[in-house]
Design a protein around this motif. Structure first.
Motif, PDB file in Angstrom:
ATOM      1  N   GLY A  36      43.826  39.561  51.458  1.00 47.09           N
ATOM      2  CA  GLY A  36      43.161  40.849  51.518  1.00 47.09           C
ATOM      3  C   GLY A  36      41.966  40.919  50.587  1.00 47.09           C
ATOM      4  O   GLY A  36      41.749  40.047  49.737  1.00 47.09           O
ATOM      5  N   GLU A  37      41.192  41.968  50.746  1.00 52.82           N
ATOM      6  CA  GLU A  37      39.988  42.154  49.949  1.00 52.82           C
ATOM      7  C   GLU A  37      40.351  42.601  48.531  1.00 52.82           C
ATOM      8  O   GLU A  37      41.309  43.356  48.335  1.00 52.82           O
ATOM      9  CB  GLU A  37      39.096  43.220  50.587  1.00 52.82           C
ATOM     10  N   PRO A  38      39.586  42.155  47.545  1.00 56.98           N
ATOM     11  CA  PRO A  38      39.804  42.660  46.185  1.00 56.98           C
ATOM     12  C   PRO A  38      39.547  44.166  46.125  1.00 56.98           C
ATOM     13  O   PRO A  38      38.701  44.698  46.848  1.00 56.98           O
ATOM     14  CB  PRO A  38      38.774  41.893  45.339  1.00 56.98           C
ATOM     15  N   GLU A  39      40.280  44.835  45.257  1.00 56.61           N
ATOM     16  CA  GLU A  39      40.046  46.254  45.005  1.00 56.61           C
ATOM     17  C   GLU A  39      39.315  46.411  43.681  1.00 56.61           C
ATOM     18  O   GLU A  39      39.482  45.597  42.769  1.00 56.61           O
ATOM     19  CB  GLU A  39      41.373  47.009  44.964  1.00 56.61           C
ATOM     20  N   HIS A  40      38.523  47.473  43.586  1.00 56.98           N
ATOM     21  CA  HIS A  40      37.710  47.689  42.395  1.00 56.98           C
ATOM     22  C   HIS A  40      38.062  49.054  41.810  1.00 56.98           C
ATOM     23  O   HIS A  40      37.782  50.094  42.403  1.00 56.98           O
ATOM     24  CB  HIS A  40      36.228  47.601  42.752  1.00 56.98           C
ATOM     25  N   ARG A  41      38.686  49.041  40.642  1.00 54.54           N
ATOM     26  CA  ARG A  41      39.194  50.250  40.020  1.00 54.54           C
ATOM     27  C   ARG A  41      38.775  50.294  38.556  1.00 54.54           C
ATOM     28  O   ARG A  41      38.017  49.447  38.073  1.00 54.54           O
ATOM     29  CB  ARG A  41      40.724  50.277  40.131  1.00 54.54           C
ATOM     30  N   LEU A  42      39.312  51.267  37.819  1.00 58.67           N
ATOM     31  CA  LEU A  42      39.228  51.283  36.373  1.00 58.67           C
ATOM     32  C   LEU A  42      40.544  50.765  35.804  1.00 58.67           C
ATOM     33  O   LEU A  42      41.601  50.864  36.453  1.00 58.67           O
ATOM     34  CB  LEU A  42      38.961  52.692  35.853  1.00 58.67           C
ATOM     35  N   PHE A  43      40.508  50.250  34.584  1.00 60.65           N
ATOM     36  CA  PHE A  43      41.709  49.629  34.038  1.00 60.65           C
ATOM     37  C   PHE A  43      42.866  50.618  33.937  1.00 60.65           C
ATOM     38  O   PHE A  43      44.024  50.249  34.166  1.00 60.65           O
ATOM     39  CB  PHE A  43      41.439  49.009  32.663  1.00 60.65           C
ATOM     40  N   LYS A  44      42.579  51.873  33.631  1.00 60.57           N
ATOM     41  CA  LYS A  44      43.654  52.846  33.489  1.00 60.57           C
ATOM     42  C   LYS A  44      44.409  53.071  34.795  1.00 60.57           C
ATOM     43  O   LYS A  44      45.523  53.607  34.789  1.00 60.57           O
ATOM     44  CB  LYS A  44      43.105  54.167  32.962  1.00 60.57           C
ATOM     45  N   ASP A  45      43.839  52.627  35.932  1.00 59.95           N
ATOM     46  CA  ASP A  45      44.515  52.739  37.221  1.00 59.95           C
ATOM     47  C   ASP A  45      45.598  51.683  37.409  1.00 59.95           C
ATOM     48  O   ASP A  45      46.315  51.706  38.416  1.00 59.95           O
ATOM     49  CB  ASP A  45      43.502  52.616  38.369  1.00 59.95           C
ATOM     50  N   ILE A  46      45.745  50.779  36.462  1.00 56.76           N
ATOM     51  CA  ILE A  46      46.701  49.688  36.608  1.00 56.76           C
ATOM     52  C   ILE A  46      48.116  50.203  36.829  1.00 56.76           C
ATOM     53  O   ILE A  46      48.928  49.568  37.512  1.00 56.76           O
ATOM     54  CB  ILE A  46      46.652  48.757  35.369  1.00 56.76           C
ATOM     55  N   VAL A  47      48.410  51.388  36.298  1.00 55.59           N
ATOM     56  CA  VAL A  47      49.754  51.948  36.426  1.00 55.59           C
ATOM     57  C   VAL A  47      50.131  52.158  37.888  1.00 55.59           C
ATOM     58  O   VAL A  47      51.314  52.096  38.249  1.00 55.59           O
ATOM     59  CB  VAL A  47      49.865  53.261  35.613  1.00 55.59           C
ATOM     60  N   GLU A  48      49.135  52.366  38.764  1.00 59.11           N
ATOM     61  CA  GLU A  48      49.409  52.579  40.188  1.00 59.11           C
ATOM     62  C   GLU A  48      49.925  51.317  40.876  1.00 59.11           C
ATOM     63  O   GLU A  48      50.530  51.396  41.947  1.00 59.11           O
ATOM     64  CB  GLU A  48      48.144  53.048  40.901  1.00 59.11           C
ATOM     65  N   TYR A 328      30.035  43.160  37.123  1.00 58.28           N
ATOM     66  CA  TYR A 328      31.147  43.223  36.177  1.00 58.28           C
ATOM     67  C   TYR A 328      30.702  42.618  34.852  1.00 58.28           C
ATOM     68  O   TYR A 328      29.752  41.821  34.791  1.00 58.28           O
ATOM     69  CB  TYR A 328      32.352  42.443  36.713  1.00 58.28           C
ATOM     70  N   ARG A 329      31.400  42.964  33.784  1.00 60.24           N
ATOM     71  CA  ARG A 329      31.133  42.418  32.457  1.00 60.24           C
ATOM     72  C   ARG A 329      32.146  41.308  32.182  1.00 60.24           C
ATOM     73  O   ARG A 329      33.337  41.461  32.434  1.00 60.24           O
ATOM     74  CB  ARG A 329      31.216  43.530  31.410  1.00 60.24           C
ATOM     75  N   PHE A 330      31.672  40.185  31.642  1.00 58.59           N
ATOM     76  CA  PHE A 330      32.471  38.973  31.539  1.00 58.59           C
ATOM     77  C   PHE A 330      32.877  38.658  30.100  1.00 58.59           C
ATOM     78  O   PHE A 330      32.249  39.087  29.136  1.00 58.59           O
ATOM     79  CB  PHE A 330      31.695  37.783  32.116  1.00 58.59           C
ATOM     80  N   PHE A 331      33.956  37.881  29.993  1.00 59.07           N
ATOM     81  CA  PHE A 331      34.483  37.267  28.780  1.00 59.07           C
ATOM     82  C   PHE A 331      35.201  38.274  27.872  1.00 59.07           C
ATOM     83  O   PHE A 331      35.701  39.281  28.344  1.00 59.07           O
ATOM     84  CB  PHE A 331      33.413  36.477  28.030  1.00 59.07           C
ATOM     85  N   SER A 332      35.235  38.020  26.587  1.00 63.07           N
ATOM     86  CA  SER A 332      36.175  38.679  25.677  1.00 63.07           C
ATOM     87  C   SER A 332      36.098  40.198  25.681  1.00 63.07           C
ATOM     88  O   SER A 332      37.102  40.893  25.706  1.00 63.07           O
ATOM     89  CB  SER A 332      35.963  38.179  24.253  1.00 63.07           C
ATOM     90  N   PHE A 333      34.889  40.753  25.640  1.00 59.53           N
ATOM     91  CA  PHE A 333      34.706  42.202  25.638  1.00 59.53           C
ATOM     92  C   PHE A 333      34.448  42.735  27.046  1.00 59.53           C
ATOM     93  O   PHE A 333      34.050  43.901  27.201  1.00 59.53           O
ATOM     94  CB  PHE A 333      33.548  42.604  24.721  1.00 59.53           C
ATOM     95  N   GLY A 334      34.668  41.913  28.052  1.00 62.47           N
ATOM     96  CA  GLY A 334      34.324  42.293  29.411  1.00 62.47           C
ATOM     97  C   GLY A 334      35.432  42.994  30.152  1.00 62.47           C
ATOM     98  O   GLY A 334      36.402  43.507  29.572  1.00 62.47           O
ATOM     99  N   ASP A 335      35.293  43.041  31.478  1.00 66.11           N
ATOM    100  CA  ASP A 335      36.230  43.736  32.355  1.00 66.11           C
ATOM    101  C   ASP A 335      37.441  42.868  32.650  1.00 66.11           C
ATOM    102  O   ASP A 335      37.534  41.723  32.187  1.00 66.11           O
ATOM    103  CB  ASP A 335      35.498  44.149  33.634  1.00 66.11           C
ATOM    104  N   ALA A 336      38.348  43.406  33.456  1.00 70.03           N
ATOM    105  CA  ALA A 336      39.639  42.756  33.656  1.00 70.03           C
ATOM    106  C   ALA A 336      39.947  42.529  35.128  1.00 70.03           C
ATOM    107  O   ALA A 336      39.316  43.106  36.018  1.00 70.03           O
ATOM    108  CB  ALA A 336      40.749  43.603  33.025  1.00 70.03           C
ATOM    109  N   MET A 337      40.953  41.701  35.347  1.00 69.80           N
ATOM    110  CA  MET A 337      41.469  41.406  36.688  1.00 69.80           C
ATOM    111  C   MET A 337      42.984  41.504  36.644  1.00 69.80           C
ATOM    112  O   MET A 337      43.625  41.080  35.687  1.00 69.80           O
ATOM    113  CB  MET A 337      41.033  39.983  37.107  1.00 69.80           C
ATOM    114  N   LEU A 338      43.536  42.116  37.690  1.00 65.27           N
ATOM    115  CA  LEU A 338      44.993  42.139  37.880  1.00 65.27           C
ATOM    116  C   LEU A 338      45.321  41.299  39.094  1.00 65.27           C
ATOM    117  O   LEU A 338      44.792  41.560  40.183  1.00 65.27           O
ATOM    118  CB  LEU A 338      45.479  43.572  38.074  1.00 65.27           C
ATOM    119  N   ILE A 339      46.167  40.315  38.935  1.00 67.66           N
ATOM    120  CA  ILE A 339      46.593  39.451  40.033  1.00 67.66           C
ATOM    121  C   ILE A 339      48.081  39.697  40.279  1.00 67.66           C
ATOM    122  O   ILE A 339      48.906  39.466  39.402  1.00 67.66           O
ATOM    123  CB  ILE A 339      46.348  37.967  39.702  1.00 67.66           C
ATOM    124  N   ILE A 340      48.402  40.218  41.460  1.00 70.79           N
ATOM    125  CA  ILE A 340      49.796  40.546  41.775  1.00 70.79           C
ATOM    126  C   ILE A 340      50.125  40.107  43.211  1.00 70.79           C
ATOM    127  O   ILE A 340      49.232  39.904  44.006  1.00 70.79           O
ATOM    128  CB  ILE A 340      50.095  42.048  41.608  1.00 70.79           C
TER     129      ILE A 340
END
Length: 340
Positions: A36-48, A328-340
């Motif tokens: 499926g296609e990647p989804e693009h959210r904010l990190f606080k949405d991870i709880v969903e 997206y912003r990369f590396f240590s201070f950058g954005d995140a990825m959730l793989i599930i």
């Protein structure tokens, strides 16, 4: 398998130089292992994306002010020392620059209360340094040392605490477990309120995590040992989660290294502590983890290789190309990825 297979194009301006204004408002790309296609959210949405029977495992190591500058005794040459691993009460394995200026026997002066003697050259050109000091070493380190930011970050953050996770507890790391930087106490509370447990492991981040790969063939790379620990209670909760069909989601590649080192063939995890040199790359069969929270990693890095073992390499690199296009912003201070 060649290291060049894990390369990708990244404009310099996408390397994050400072953290997002609010930890959990960094961006989050959600990548589903089943397609499926990647989804693009904010990190606080991870709880969903987390279910009540899931388990989050975090690395509660704490970064120490591990970068020191001293003067070589006799010449006054400036020497940079990065503390990597504590060998005993007074001796550390370190990276030293310029290394050619500090053979065994060299004395380095740090301020007015501490000196260090280079005892030996060990693996990868690291130096064993025995420190001599008046007072408590940790207090001197707080005064003399600075946060050891990666070289691609050009200035210290206004708030040094932003290079620590909010759950950092056990000092000893030379770099932050950066996937955890996105969590806030409030977000962690929301996750717990949904019925999702959060348990700690420990891996002190050292040379094994951030050392560049200098060989052409992936299998020729040798990981550097890092200290890890899995508490009894953490192992118990992980094994109970697996028994009831829940997912074990690792927060970060360091947590993953810890859990996969401690995992048995049946997927259950042993408690205990030790040193790990585990190197995870495509073809590896994950035993302990079912999902991963991670940042966007450097090209040709062992961290990118690890994530490529969880998601098909070509699909992962396609996701990275999308992240570049979407700024997206990369590396240590950058954005995140959730793989599930």
């Amino acid at each position: 398998m060649r290291v060049a297979d894990f390369d990708y194009y990244l404009p310099d301006e996408l390397i994050a130089q400072e953290p997002a204004p609010v930890r959990d408002e960094s961006r989050l790309m959600v990548l589903h292992k089943n397609g499926g296609e990647p989804e693009h959210r904010l990190f606080k949405d991870i709880v969903e994306y987390l279910e009540p029977r899931d388990l989050l495992v975090v690395n509660d190591t704490k970064v120490i002010p591990a970068r020191l500058w001293g003067k070589k005794e006799g010449t006054g040459t400036t020497i940079e020392v990065l503390l990597l691993t504590r060998r005993d009460e007074h001796t550390w394995e370190t990276l030293v620059r310029p290394g050619r200026r500090v053979p065994p026997g060299t004395n380095i002066i740090f301020g007015d209360a501490m000196t260090g003697t280079v005892m030996a050259v060990v693996d990868e050109g690291c130096r064993l340094i025995k420190f001599h000091h008046q007072g408590v070493f940790e207090e001197l380190l707080d005064r003399l040392g600075v946060m050891p930011l990666p070289p691609y970050i050009k200035k210290q953050p206004a708030d040094p605490g932003r290079y620590q996770t909010v759950y950092a507890r056990d000092p000893g790391s030379a770099a932050a477990p950066t996937a955890g930087l996105h969590f806030t106490p409030e977000l962690l509370q929301k996750i717990r309120e949904k019925g999702i447990s959060i348990v700690p492991v420990l891996l002190h981040v050292g040379l094994g995590t951030f050392r560049p790969v200098k060989v052409d063939e992936v299998t020729s790379h040798q990981m550097h040992a890092e200290y890890y620990s899995v508490p009894e209670e953490t192992a118990r909760v992980i094994n109970e989660t697996k028994a009831r069909g829940g997912r074990v989601i690792a927060v970060g590649t360091t947590t993953t290294r810890c859990l996969e080192t401690a995992a048995r063939d049946d997927g259950n995890v042993n408690s205990g502590a030790g040193w790990t040199e585990i190197f995870i790359y495509p073809g590896y069969n994950f035993k302990a983890i079912d999902g991963l929270v991670t940042n966007f990693h450097l090209p040709r890095s062992t961290l990118l290789m690890m994530v490529s073992a969880l998601v098909d390499r070509e699909r992962l690199l396609d996701a990275y190309a999308r992240a570049v296009r979407m700024r997206y912003r990369f590396f240590s201070f950058g954005d995140a990825m959730l793989i599930i």
